[in-house]
Enzyme design. Structure first.
Site, PDB file in Angstrom:
ATOM      1  N   LYS A  10      -8.108  14.521   3.209  1.00  0.00           N
ATOM      2  CA  LYS A  10      -9.256  13.706   2.780  1.00  0.00           C
ATOM      3  C   LYS A  10     -10.257  13.600   3.925  1.00  0.00           C
ATOM      4  CE  LYS A  10      -8.728   9.899   5.345  1.00  0.00           C
ATOM      5  NZ  LYS A  10      -9.443   9.225   6.284  1.00  0.00           N
ATOM      6  N   GLY A  98      -7.190  12.171  11.431  1.00  0.00           N
ATOM      7  CA  GLY A  98      -8.128  11.385  10.617  1.00  0.00           C
ATOM      8  C   GLY A  98      -8.331  11.996   9.248  1.00  0.00           C
ATOM      9  N   ALA A 100      -5.669  12.188   6.925  1.00  0.00           N
ATOM     10  CA  ALA A 100      -4.608  11.639   6.063  1.00  0.00           C
ATOM     11  C   ALA A 100      -3.549  12.676   5.685  1.00  0.00           C
ATOM     12  CB  ALA A 100      -5.200  10.990   4.803  1.00  0.00           C
ATOM     13  N   ASP A 136      -3.255   4.789   3.423  1.00  0.00           N
ATOM     14  CA  ASP A 136      -4.006   5.865   2.765  1.00  0.00           C
ATOM     15  C   ASP A 136      -3.237   6.501   1.609  1.00  0.00           C
ATOM     16  OD1 ASP A 136      -6.331   5.748   4.254  1.00  0.00           O
ATOM     17  OD2 ASP A 136      -5.636   7.181   5.763  1.00  0.00           O
TER      18      ASP A 136
END
Ligand code: C5P
Length: 297
Positions: A10, A98, A100, A136
């Protein structure tokens, strides 16, 4: 029986931290979307109760500390499953980036085991279970494009961005999410994302506005810790990016580019600065999840 699931990375189109909560976490508001860079999770049903895990990357835990392992273990316990599973992770998404990656592996494991074990759980139920594993994970259970609030567990489905290329570059030095949030002073944030405008731009499918509205309150903090983030941003603009932002707490930086040829040129130009660079497509809406649906994990 054997099942394969994709676990896409993501990116954050926006990330805002509204205030620090009593539980020590920050109340977030994020617009997230998935890109066509994915791990592959293979799940093989075992007749006995063991959970076995193997990953192609030595950078992720190969035991019960892996989020995919935790997902399988939690689902087994909650649903009273006796059988076990062998989990194989073909890792393509950079680790501690960063993006996910670990949360997406956990979410794909939940989706896959739901099929493998014939549990018949809804995405909403899987997301609720996933929220116990990481912030997340609920978003990653649904994927696509969403506004995430709270720690990331309150989700509102949004239209996918218009089709474009995403160039991702991860500096070699990682950063700790806890360290980045530790440096954040919510009252001193100078530039905040215009979250509502980003959502409207997605509804209008306004690519130019989306590139203009990219914003992440953690970016200046991570930039101070990891100067390559700033350098990569500058290079990406220099090589023709339409918009550039750091994803999550970083340190991966992504550029939105509307032409394939420019995206490929950018990758070649960045390779000298950065070991991990990819040009991938933005993922459209994969399934017909009702737009505007409010889903709460
Ligand atoms: O979500 P994760 O456990 O990776 O977060 C690591 C740390 O980052 C947390 O322990 C917390 O200090 C900080 N954090 C935060 N607010 C969030 C998410 C993480 O302050 N919404």
């Amino acid at each position: 029986m054997f099942i394969s699931e994709k676990a896409p990375a993501k990116i954050n189109l926006t990330l805002d931290a509204l205030y620090k909560r009593a539980d020590g976490y920050h109340e977030l508001e994020m617009v997230m979307t998935s890109v066509d860079l994915a791990d592959r999770i293979d799940l093989l049903s075992l007749p006995h109760s063991a959970i076995l895990l193997e990953s192609s990357s030595g950078l992720v835990p190969q035991d019960d500390k892996n989020l995919a392992y935790m997902a399988a273990s939690l689902l087994r316990k909650k649903m009273g499953i006796r059988r076990g599973v062998a989990i194989k992770i073909d890792k393509k998404v950079p680790v501690a980036a960063g993006l996910a990656g670990g949360s997406s592996d956990a979410a794909a494991t939940l989706r896959g085991l739901n099929r493998l074990w014939g549990l018949g759980l809804s995405l909403r139920e899987l997301a609720e279970i996933g929220s116990e594993i990481g912030s997340d994970v609920p978003y990653c259970v649904y994927g696509n494009t969403a506004l995430a609030k709270g720690r990331g567990e309150r989700l509102q489905v949004l239209p996918a961005p218009p089709s474009c290329w995403v160039v991702l570059a991860k500096p070699s030095q990682g950063v700790s999410t806890a360290d980045v949030f530790g440096e954040l002073k919510v009252d001193h944030v100078q530039t905040r994302p215009k979250t509502k405008e980003m959502m409207e731009a997605l509804y209008r499918q306004d690519y130019r506005a989306i590139t203009r509205l990219l914003s992440n309150v953690l970016e200046p903090i991570t930039m101070n810790m990891e100067p390559d983030v700033r350098k990569l941003k500058e290079k990406m603009y220099q090589f023709g990016a339409d918009g550039v932002l750091m994803s999550g707490s970083g340190p991966t930086v992504f550029a939105l580019v509307d032409r394939e040829s420019r995206a490929k040129r950018m990758v070649n130009s960045l390779k000298g600065f950065c070991p991990q660079v990819f040009a991938v497509r933005m993922l459209g809406n994969l399934n017909k999840t009702k737009q505007n649906a409010i889903v709460q994990a």
